[in-house]
Design a protein around this motif. Structure first.
Motif, PDB file in Angstrom:
ATOM      1  N   VAL A  53       0.835  -1.200   0.000  1.00  0.00           N
ATOM      2  CA  VAL A  53       0.000   0.000   0.000  1.00  0.00           C
ATOM      3  C   VAL A  53       0.877   1.260   0.000  1.00  0.00           C
ATOM      4  O   VAL A  53       0.649   2.189  -0.773  1.00  0.00           O
ATOM      5  CB  VAL A  53      -0.980  -0.011   1.194  1.00  0.00           C
ATOM      6  N   ALA A  54       1.928   1.252   0.829  1.00  0.00           N
ATOM      7  CA  ALA A  54       2.832   2.410   0.866  1.00  0.00           C
ATOM      8  C   ALA A  54       3.594   2.552  -0.450  1.00  0.00           C
ATOM      9  O   ALA A  54       3.732   3.649  -0.981  1.00  0.00           O
ATOM     10  CB  ALA A  54       3.813   2.282   2.029  1.00  0.00           C
ATOM     11  N   ALA A  55       4.059   1.417  -0.988  1.00  0.00           N
ATOM     12  CA  ALA A  55       4.770   1.454  -2.271  1.00  0.00           C
ATOM     13  C   ALA A  55       3.826   1.910  -3.372  1.00  0.00           C
ATOM     14  O   ALA A  55       4.193   2.692  -4.249  1.00  0.00           O
ATOM     15  CB  ALA A  55       5.344   0.075  -2.591  1.00  0.00           C
ATOM     16  N   GLY A  56       2.572   1.435  -3.314  1.00  0.00           N
ATOM     17  CA  GLY A  56       1.565   1.818  -4.303  1.00  0.00           C
ATOM     18  C   GLY A  56       1.274   3.301  -4.246  1.00  0.00           C
ATOM     19  O   GLY A  56       1.143   3.958  -5.284  1.00  0.00           O
ATOM     20  N   GLU A  57       1.213   3.836  -3.038  1.00  0.00           N
ATOM     21  CA  GLU A  57       0.961   5.274  -2.899  1.00  0.00           C
ATOM     22  C   GLU A  57       2.076   6.076  -3.558  1.00  0.00           C
ATOM     23  O   GLU A  57       1.837   7.015  -4.306  1.00  0.00           O
ATOM     24  CB  GLU A  57       0.852   5.658  -1.417  1.00  0.00           C
ATOM     25  N   ILE A 109       3.590  -6.565 -10.474  1.00  0.00           N
ATOM     26  CA  ILE A 109       3.744  -6.402  -9.025  1.00  0.00           C
ATOM     27  C   ILE A 109       3.551  -4.943  -8.627  1.00  0.00           C
ATOM     28  O   ILE A 109       2.903  -4.635  -7.631  1.00  0.00           O
ATOM     29  CB  ILE A 109       5.130  -6.910  -8.587  1.00  0.00           C
ATOM     30  N   GLU A 110       4.093  -4.055  -9.453  1.00  0.00           N
ATOM     31  CA  GLU A 110       3.921  -2.629  -9.172  1.00  0.00           C
ATOM     32  C   GLU A 110       2.456  -2.237  -9.331  1.00  0.00           C
ATOM     33  O   GLU A 110       1.891  -1.532  -8.489  1.00  0.00           O
ATOM     34  CB  GLU A 110       4.804  -1.807 -10.121  1.00  0.00           C
ATOM     35  N   ALA A 111       1.844  -2.705 -10.429  1.00  0.00           N
ATOM     36  CA  ALA A 111       0.440  -2.380 -10.674  1.00  0.00           C
ATOM     37  C   ALA A 111      -0.432  -2.923  -9.548  1.00  0.00           C
ATOM     38  O   ALA A 111      -1.375  -2.266  -9.097  1.00  0.00           O
ATOM     39  CB  ALA A 111      -0.003  -2.953 -12.019  1.00  0.00           C
ATOM     40  N   ASP A 112      -0.101  -4.115  -9.058  1.00  0.00           N
ATOM     41  CA  ASP A 112      -0.890  -4.712  -7.991  1.00  0.00           C
ATOM     42  C   ASP A 112      -0.766  -3.902  -6.700  1.00  0.00           C
ATOM     43  O   ASP A 112      -1.729  -3.727  -5.964  1.00  0.00           O
ATOM     44  CB  ASP A 112      -0.428  -6.158  -7.770  1.00  0.00           C
ATOM     45  N   ALA A 113       0.453  -3.386  -6.432  1.00  0.00           N
ATOM     46  CA  ALA A 113       0.651  -2.553  -5.239  1.00  0.00           C
ATOM     47  C   ALA A 113      -0.189  -1.281  -5.348  1.00  0.00           C
ATOM     48  O   ALA A 113      -0.833  -0.861  -4.381  1.00  0.00           O
ATOM     49  CB  ALA A 113       2.132  -2.206  -5.076  1.00  0.00           C
ATOM     50  N   ILE A 114      -0.229  -0.682  -6.552  1.00  0.00           N
ATOM     51  CA  ILE A 114      -1.048   0.518  -6.749  1.00  0.00           C
ATOM     52  C   ILE A 114      -2.527   0.169  -6.566  1.00  0.00           C
ATOM     53  O   ILE A 114      -3.279   0.906  -5.925  1.00  0.00           O
ATOM     54  CB  ILE A 114      -0.805   1.138  -8.143  1.00  0.00           C
ATOM     55  N   ALA A 115      -2.942  -0.985  -7.117  1.00  0.00           N
ATOM     56  CA  ALA A 115      -4.341  -1.404  -6.982  1.00  0.00           C
ATOM     57  C   ALA A 115      -4.704  -1.554  -5.502  1.00  0.00           C
ATOM     58  O   ALA A 115      -5.771  -1.117  -5.070  1.00  0.00           O
ATOM     59  CB  ALA A 115      -4.569  -2.711  -7.732  1.00  0.00           C
ATOM     60  N   GLN A 116      -3.792  -2.141  -4.719  1.00  0.00           N
ATOM     61  CA  GLN A 116      -4.085  -2.304  -3.289  1.00  0.00           C
ATOM     62  C   GLN A 116      -4.208  -0.946  -2.609  1.00  0.00           C
ATOM     63  O   GLN A 116      -5.050  -0.736  -1.732  1.00  0.00           O
ATOM     64  CB  GLN A 116      -2.993  -3.134  -2.624  1.00  0.00           C
ATOM     65  N   LEU A 118      -5.146   1.888  -4.109  1.00  0.00           N
ATOM     66  CA  LEU A 118      -6.410   2.509  -4.534  1.00  0.00           C
ATOM     67  C   LEU A 118      -7.585   1.896  -3.768  1.00  0.00           C
ATOM     68  O   LEU A 118      -8.484   2.617  -3.330  1.00  0.00           O
ATOM     69  CB  LEU A 118      -6.621   2.343  -6.043  1.00  0.00           C
ATOM     70  N   LEU A 119      -7.545   0.567  -3.596  1.00  0.00           N
ATOM     71  CA  LEU A 119      -8.640  -0.071  -2.868  1.00  0.00           C
ATOM     72  C   LEU A 119      -8.666   0.406  -1.416  1.00  0.00           C
ATOM     73  O   LEU A 119      -9.727   0.522  -0.820  1.00  0.00           O
ATOM     74  CB  LEU A 119      -8.524  -1.588  -2.951  1.00  0.00           C
ATOM     75  N   SER A 120      -7.485   0.713  -0.856  1.00  0.00           N
ATOM     76  CA  SER A 120      -7.461   1.208   0.519  1.00  0.00           C
ATOM     77  C   SER A 120      -8.105   2.598   0.594  1.00  0.00           C
ATOM     78  O   SER A 120      -8.636   2.994   1.628  1.00  0.00           O
ATOM     79  CB  SER A 120      -6.026   1.241   1.075  1.00  0.00           C
ATOM     80  N   LEU A 121      -8.050   3.363  -0.524  1.00  0.00           N
ATOM     81  CA  LEU A 121      -8.713   4.667  -0.559  1.00  0.00           C
ATOM     82  C   LEU A 121     -10.216   4.501  -0.736  1.00  0.00           C
ATOM     83  O   LEU A 121     -10.986   5.393  -0.392  1.00  0.00           O
ATOM     84  CB  LEU A 121      -8.201   5.501  -1.747  1.00  0.00           C
ATOM     85  N   ASN A 122     -10.609   3.370  -1.339  1.00  0.00           N
ATOM     86  CA  ASN A 122     -12.019   3.154  -1.665  1.00  0.00           C
ATOM     87  C   ASN A 122     -12.800   2.542  -0.508  1.00  0.00           C
ATOM     88  O   ASN A 122     -13.990   2.363  -0.599  1.00  0.00           O
ATOM     89  CB  ASN A 122     -12.132   2.251  -2.901  1.00  0.00           C
ATOM     90  N   GLU A 123     -12.083   2.187   0.557  1.00  0.00           N
ATOM     91  CA  GLU A 123     -12.784   1.505   1.643  1.00  0.00           C
ATOM     92  C   GLU A 123     -13.764   2.441   2.345  1.00  0.00           C
ATOM     93  O   GLU A 123     -13.498   3.622   2.430  1.00  0.00           O
ATOM     94  CB  GLU A 123     -11.756   0.979   2.661  1.00  0.00           C
TER      95      GLU A 123
END
Ligand code: HEC
Length: 123
Positions: A53-57, A109-116, A118-123
């Motif tokens: 989540v942090a890497a995705g952010e 892997i990078e895209a998946d981290a970003i997806a996670q 984004l989903l954390s923002l959507n909760e």
């Protein structure tokens, strides 16, 4: 020829021994560093993030805010904090693009981290 040459010889011998000791420590340190590299802290590809989540952010801040706004609530591109997509669907959009959105130069892997993230923002 008695006694005299002995002192310089001893000095040279001590310096030589010191050099050998110091150099072998330097060599050991270098070998450890090289082993760490080979074990994946250096040259190898990232296989997963400790904190996706942090890497995705961080990656979203670099790659997405230009079109989706600084807080990702939308600009040229749509709001990403109110998505109705699964993690897989978001990964698919990031990697392949969608409509006016170009495919992003990120791996799965990078895209998946970003997806996670984004989903954390959507909760
Ligand atoms: C060049 C501008 C641009 C960039 C950069 C960009 N997007 Fe987009 N994005 C768009 C546009 C435009 C759309 C709307 C596409 C459509 O459906 O026509 C979109 C759509 C999306 C959608 C689908 C939304 C939905 O409801 O269908 C997701 C998810 C998304 N973007 C995520 C991202 C992520 C994550 C990044 C960064 C890795 C990113 N985008 C970078 C322009 C961009």
């Amino acid at each position: 020829m008695k006694g005299r040459p002995l002192i310089p010889f001893a000095v040279i011998a001590i310096i030589g021994l010191l050099l050998i000791t110091v150099l072998s420590f330097v060599g050991l340190n270098q070998r450890e560093a090289m082993q760490e590299d080979a074990e994946g802290n250096g040259g190898e590809e990232v296989t997963e993030f400790d904190d996706p989540v942090a890497a995705g952010e961080e990656m979203a801040q670099q790659s997405c805010i230009g079109c989706h706004g600084g807080d990702l609530t939308g600009a040229g591109g749509p709001d990403l904090t109110n998505l109705d997509l699964s993690e897989e669907e978001i990964v698919h959009v990031i990697i392949n693009g969608q409509g006016a959105m170009p495919a992003m130069p990120l791996d799965e892997i990078e895209a998946d981290a970003i997806a996670q993230y984004l989903l954390s923002l959507n909760e």
